[in-house]
Scaffold this active site. Structure first.
Site, PDB file in Angstrom:
ATOM      1  N   GLY A  78       0.786  -1.223   0.000  1.00  0.00           N
ATOM      2  CA  GLY A  78       0.000   0.000   0.000  1.00  0.00           C
ATOM      3  C   GLY A  78       0.817   1.272   0.000  1.00  0.00           C
ATOM      4  O   GLY A  78       2.052   1.251  -0.068  1.00  0.00           O
ATOM      5  N   HIS A 236      -4.865  -4.123  -2.848  1.00  0.00           N
ATOM      6  CA  HIS A 236      -3.929  -4.071  -1.729  1.00  0.00           C
ATOM      7  C   HIS A 236      -3.644  -5.503  -1.308  1.00  0.00           C
ATOM      8  O   HIS A 236      -4.572  -6.295  -1.115  1.00  0.00           O
ATOM      9  CB  HIS A 236      -4.522  -3.279  -0.559  1.00  0.00           C
ATOM     10  CG  HIS A 236      -3.581  -3.129   0.581  1.00  0.00           C
ATOM     11  ND1 HIS A 236      -3.989  -3.089   1.891  1.00  0.00           N
ATOM     12  CD2 HIS A 236      -2.222  -3.017   0.622  1.00  0.00           C
ATOM     13  CE1 HIS A 236      -2.946  -2.958   2.685  1.00  0.00           C
ATOM     14  NE2 HIS A 236      -1.866  -2.914   1.933  1.00  0.00           N
ATOM     15  N   ASP A 237      -2.378  -5.860  -1.159  1.00  0.00           N
ATOM     16  CA  ASP A 237      -2.035  -7.257  -0.920  1.00  0.00           C
ATOM     17  C   ASP A 237      -2.720  -7.818   0.319  1.00  0.00           C
ATOM     18  O   ASP A 237      -3.143  -8.986   0.330  1.00  0.00           O
ATOM     19  CB  ASP A 237      -0.518  -7.470  -0.875  1.00  0.00           C
ATOM     20  CG  ASP A 237       0.224  -6.543   0.075  1.00  0.00           C
ATOM     21  OD1 ASP A 237      -0.425  -5.807   0.854  1.00  0.00           O
ATOM     22  OD2 ASP A 237       1.470  -6.542   0.037  1.00  0.00           O
ATOM     23  N   THR A 238      -2.869  -7.011   1.365  1.00  0.00           N
ATOM     24  CA  THR A 238      -3.559  -7.502   2.554  1.00  0.00           C
ATOM     25  C   THR A 238      -5.026  -7.776   2.269  1.00  0.00           C
ATOM     26  O   THR A 238      -5.598  -8.759   2.763  1.00  0.00           O
ATOM     27  CB  THR A 238      -3.439  -6.504   3.711  1.00  0.00           C
ATOM     28  OG1 THR A 238      -2.074  -6.164   3.912  1.00  0.00           O
ATOM     29  CG2 THR A 238      -3.999  -7.086   5.005  1.00  0.00           C
ATOM     30  N   ASN A 296      -1.514  -2.164  11.647  1.00  0.00           N
ATOM     31  CA  ASN A 296      -0.250  -2.519  10.997  1.00  0.00           C
ATOM     32  C   ASN A 296       0.824  -2.684  12.067  1.00  0.00           C
ATOM     33  O   ASN A 296       1.077  -1.750  12.846  1.00  0.00           O
ATOM     34  CB  ASN A 296       0.180  -1.408  10.032  1.00  0.00           C
ATOM     35  CG  ASN A 296      -0.659  -1.359   8.788  1.00  0.00           C
ATOM     36  OD1 ASN A 296      -0.369  -2.007   7.801  1.00  0.00           O
ATOM     37  ND2 ASN A 296      -1.742  -0.580   8.830  1.00  0.00           N
ATOM     38  N   GLY A 406       3.232 -15.908   3.893  1.00  0.00           N
ATOM     39  CA  GLY A 406       4.537 -16.561   4.013  1.00  0.00           C
ATOM     40  C   GLY A 406       4.989 -16.767   5.437  1.00  0.00           C
ATOM     41  O   GLY A 406       5.799 -17.663   5.713  1.00  0.00           O
TER      42      GLY A 406
END
Length: 492
Positions: A78, A236-238, A296, A406
């Site tokens: 982000g 957004h990857d999250t 976060n 991961g």
């Protein structure tokens, strides 16, 4: 059966994966993986966009050769962005969020709009590198860039523009900017006016599942691939990782565990109370217009950066080596606040850990194992604190904690999370972000009917590893000391 091509850009690596839905399962196969290495140049830390664009094209070529695909989707980290000029060219290479340029900028913004009022408008966690502060820095220090800019594109939107020529902003990535009205799911135009930022930079917004456009004809010819749609996934990857949460209940807690640990839940509406502001929780967009209510937390960055330093010193250590060293070290030594600004930027992280411990009146960890044990236990304690805050803010109790991404490969961290938080940890899927990216494309193409069917498919496709809480008494006994030395507490 349709195939989709999912590009997932993390803060340290990227991957291109082909995915399909058959037999009630989502199947993924990796076709291309590459590193994502920031570049420091003349004191500024940049993303290497030309190299990443090269890797995207490589991924498309390899996917076409591996049987082809029916759509493309892209997710990234982000807050960061590129500026396009009136001639449609990129004005400057995107700057990395860990660059120091925004140090002190939030305080300047708060002189124009109070911290409390800003949170009420956007519901966004205060982090010095949010897009808002980056733009305000440019307004003050490099006004010619904003004067000559016509469009701001967040990173996944920037790649989509390179692929299609279309300028759009996807909802979930826009929500990381600190410039969004989370109630209206739209840009906060008033905020731009208050800060003297040019609203012309804001492109039209689209929601996950909609299309940016079709792949440009010249790219199709160059890469020998069909002209497929580029779909706005939860960019957004999250947000993509949360899509793939194999949750059986609508009330669930998760940690998207990678370079960052994103700890939260999924809500139908934003929470912008005084308590959520004091706890510094953020409201970010999710699939279907949902709100990801989360915090976060500095995550595996601490371990990654410590390892990089030891490698620079000539110690070739694997992550497995570091995990074993941590296990061998004496438990419950010194603690750090993993989110202290001193740990944000690249550099000698083990030295910073030792300095932090000395400044807080603790014995400094000396060996690699002691440093790693300190990092692991401090992360787990921060998870415990965040879970307790999340439960208070939402009024819900969470029976289990889904750990995604991961970070599930780090079994020690998963077990410590279960022990510290005193809840069952369900770890998986490892490729959560790419899976969620693919799931949104499959929903858009009609291969999956809805989000919950997609989550059920993820659950069928994933072998979850369960970690049961144990050793709770030891964690309970040291939690008060952790709060004391870090200056943190559960109150709002």
């Amino acid at each position: 059966m349709k195939k989709v091509l999912a590009f997932d850009f993390g803060a340290s690596s990227g991957r291109a994966m082909l995915a399909s839905y058959a037999g009630g399962r989502i199947e993924l196969s990796e076709v291309h993986r590459f590193s994502n290495d920031p570049v420091e140049m003349n004191g500024v830390l940049y993303w290497d966009l030309p190299r990443l664009w090269f890797e995207v094209r490589q991924g498309i070529q390899k996917a076409a050769a591996a049987g082809g695909f029916d759509s493309i989707g892209i997710d990234t980290w982000g807050v960061d962005f590129g500026l396009l000029g009136q001639d449609g060219q990129l004005l400057a290479n995107p700057v990395h969020y860990r660059d120091r340029r925004t140090e002190g900028v939030p305080e300047e913004v708060f002189s124009l709009i109070s911290k409390e009022a800003l949170y009420q408008e956007t519901g966004t966690q205060f982090m010095r590198f949010n897009t808002l502060y980056q733009l305000y820095y440019l307004k003050k220090e490099k006004p010619w860039l904003l004067d000559n800019a016509e469009t701001m594109l967040m990173m996944p939107d920037l790649f989509a523009w390179l692929l299609t020529g279309e300028k759009r902003s996807e909802f979930t990535i826009a929500s990381t900017s600190n410039l969004l009205d989370p109630e209206g799911r739209c840009w906060d135009q008033t905020l731009f006016e208050k800060l003297g930022l040019p609203a012309r930079l804001l492109p039209p917004m689209i929601m996950p599942g909609e299309q940016y456009g079709l792949l440009r004809e010249e790219l199709c010819e160059e890469l020998s691939c069909p002209q497929v749609p580029v779909i706005a996934v939860a960019a957004h990857d999250t947000a993509s990782a949360v899509v793939s949460t194999p949750a059986a209940k609508r009330d669930f807690a998760y940690i998207s565990c990678g370079t960052w640990s994103l700890f939260g839940t999924e809500n139908p509406a934003p929470v912008r109370t005084n308590a959520s502001a004091a706890a510094n929780f953020t409201n970010e967009g999710g699939f279907g217009g949902s709100i990801r209510f989360l915090k976060n937390i500095m995550g595996l960055w601490l371990i990654q950066e410590a390892r990089r330093q030891w490698i620079r010193e000539g110690c070739e250590l694997s992550y497995a080596d570091l995990e074993r060293a941590a296990l061998a070290a004496e438990p419950f030594g010194p603690f750090i606040n993993v989110d202290d600004p001193v740990f944000e930027t690249p550099g000698n992280l083990p030295r910073r850990v030792r300095e932090y411990c000395r400044k807080t009146g603790q014995r400094a960890p000396e060996t690699q194992g002691e440093v790693m044990r300190c990092i692991y236990e401090s992360l787990a304690m921060k998870y415990r604190l965040t879970l307790r805050q999340l439960q208070k803010l939402t009024g819900r109790q969470y029976e289990a904690l889904h750990v995604l991404g991961g970070g599930i490969k780090d079994r020690l961290l998963c077990q410590m999370a279960a022990d510290a938080c005193r809840v069952q940890v369900l770890a998986g899927p490892a490729e959560a972000t790419a899976t969620g990216n693919a799931a949104v494309q499959l929903i858009s193409l009609g291969e999956l009917p809805n989000l919950w069917e997609a989550r059920e498919a993820v659950a069928r496709s994933t072998s979850l590893k369960t970690y049961e809480p144990g050793n709770a008494g030891s964690w309970d006994g040291h939690y008060a000391r952790y709060l004391q030395v870090t200056g943190l507490d559960e109150s709002f």
